[in-house]
Each structure stands twice: as C-alpha cells, then as structure tokens.
Design an enzyme around this catalytic site. Structure first.
Site, PDB file in Angstrom:
ATOM      1  N   THR A 147      -1.704   0.614  -6.246  1.00  0.00           N
ATOM      2  CA  THR A 147      -1.743   0.205  -4.729  1.00  0.00           C
ATOM      3  C   THR A 147      -2.911   0.710  -4.308  1.00  0.00           C
ATOM      4  O   THR A 147      -3.781   1.083  -5.118  1.00  0.00           O
ATOM      5  CB  THR A 147      -0.513   0.351  -4.169  1.00  0.00           C
ATOM      6  OG1 THR A 147      -0.569  -0.359  -3.053  1.00  0.00           O
ATOM      7  CG2 THR A 147      -0.062   1.816  -3.857  1.00  0.00           C
ATOM      8  N   TYR A 148      -3.053   0.492  -3.049  1.00  0.00           N
ATOM      9  CA  TYR A 148      -4.361   0.820  -2.194  1.00  0.00           C
ATOM     10  C   TYR A 148      -3.601   2.000  -1.403  1.00  0.00           C
ATOM     11  O   TYR A 148      -2.772   1.940  -1.001  1.00  0.00           O
ATOM     12  CB  TYR A 148      -5.309  -0.064  -1.953  1.00  0.00           C
ATOM     13  CG  TYR A 148      -4.355  -0.936  -0.941  1.00  0.00           C
ATOM     14  CD1 TYR A 148      -4.639  -0.754   0.607  1.00  0.00           C
ATOM     15  CD2 TYR A 148      -3.698  -2.055  -1.234  1.00  0.00           C
ATOM     16  CE1 TYR A 148      -4.019  -1.567   1.598  1.00  0.00           C
ATOM     17  CE2 TYR A 148      -2.865  -3.052  -0.059  1.00  0.00           C
ATOM     18  CZ  TYR A 148      -3.146  -2.428   0.974  1.00  0.00           C
ATOM     19  OH  TYR A 148      -2.843  -3.282   2.241  1.00  0.00           O
ATOM     20  N   GLY A 174       5.794  -2.358   1.014  1.00  0.00           N
ATOM     21  CA  GLY A 174       5.497  -3.349   0.586  1.00  0.00           C
ATOM     22  C   GLY A 174       6.548  -3.264  -0.688  1.00  0.00           C
ATOM     23  O   GLY A 174       7.375  -2.732  -0.763  1.00  0.00           O
ATOM     24  N   ALA A 175       6.088  -4.104  -1.613  1.00  0.00           N
ATOM     25  CA  ALA A 175       6.985  -4.221  -3.091  1.00  0.00           C
ATOM     26  C   ALA A 175       6.955  -2.775  -3.717  1.00  0.00           C
ATOM     27  O   ALA A 175       8.065  -2.544  -4.329  1.00  0.00           O
ATOM     28  CB  ALA A 175       6.118  -5.226  -4.055  1.00  0.00           C
ATOM     29  N   ALA A 176       5.892  -2.067  -3.682  1.00  0.00           N
ATOM     30  CA  ALA A 176       5.877  -0.682  -4.225  1.00  0.00           C
ATOM     31  C   ALA A 176       7.289   0.333  -3.734  1.00  0.00           C
ATOM     32  O   ALA A 176       7.676   1.078  -4.343  1.00  0.00           O
ATOM     33  CB  ALA A 176       4.628   0.079  -4.023  1.00  0.00           C
ATOM     34  N   SER A 225       0.727  -1.262  -0.059  1.00  0.00           N
ATOM     35  CA  SER A 225      -0.064  -0.063   0.027  1.00  0.00           C
ATOM     36  C   SER A 225       0.896   1.084   0.106  1.00  0.00           C
ATOM     37  O   SER A 225       2.059   1.379  -0.074  1.00  0.00           O
ATOM     38  CB  SER A 225      -1.103   0.111   1.054  1.00  0.00           C
ATOM     39  OG  SER A 225      -0.146   0.375   2.485  1.00  0.00           O
TER      40      SER A 225
END
EC number: 4.1.1.11
Length: 127
Positions: free
Chosen positions: A57-58, A73-75, A25
C-alpha cells in the site's frame, strides 16, 4: 545492473487501528517514518507476522508521537488490532550506489516505540 534493495524497515510494529471505510493506505506515526526515511505516499510492503499475509500500500503520515499504525481500506481486512507487522520500503540502486547503501531499521516495542536503530550495510541482526 540495477538491484532492488531494502531501504527502510519498521520491525515488529503493532497494529493500533484498522479502518475499512478509509480510502486506502497505512497511517504511520511521522516520527517513526522520519527514523527510517519513509515518505508520505511512498509504496510500502507489509508482512503480518500473525497470519502470514503480505501486501502493499502507500503511506500517510500520522500524528507525531502517537505510535499509530493504522491499516486503511481493503488492507484492513488483512490485519487485526495488536497484530505484529513488518513494514518495508525498497530502493533501486546501481552497482556504484550499492557500495554506500545502508538500510535503516527501527525495532519497535509493544507500544510502537523505537527500542533499537540499525544502520548496517551487510544484513541486520536483531538483538
């Protein structure tokens, strides 16, 4: 006909944090979210002006008044702290709804403070 239109935009925000080990996110100051009508858990598209990365993402609402823009996270692999990003949401509208649709755009300064709000039906010009 249904069209997908830009609905809310945070223009030229600076990344304040990056947290690879979070569950995903983007965390955004809740005051900024309110200004552009973005809700927690809403899907956002993000463009990194520094490296050209585009991703989705959110949203998680961050502390009010903090100026926080934190990729989780991955972002977090797609940004560095101090990168300039554009964060956008979209809405699907039919022809009748298009007549009254006016996206909300918050133009940010280097401290992630809103320096200009734009509510225009016909595109936006950043001054």
């Amino acid at each position: 006909m249904i069209r997908t239109m830009m609905n809310g935009k945070i223009h030229r925000a600076r990344v304040t944090e990056s947290n690879l080990n979070y569950v995903g996110s983007i965390t955004i100051d809740a005051d900024i979210l309110d200004a552009v009508d973005i809700l927690p858990n809403e899907k956002v598209a993000i463009v990194n002006n520094n490296n050209g990365a585009r991703f989705e993402t959110y949203v998680i609402a961050g502390e009010r008044g903090s100026g926080k823009i934190c990729l989780n996270g991955a972002a977090s692999r797609l940004v560095e702290v101090d990168d300039v990003v554009i964060i956008m949401t979209y809405v699907q509208l039919d022809e009748r709804e298009l007549v009254d649709h006016a996206p909300k755009v918050a133009v940010m300064n280097e401290k992630n403070e809103i320096i200009q709000m734009i509510h225009e039906k016909e595109g936006t010009i950043i001054k």
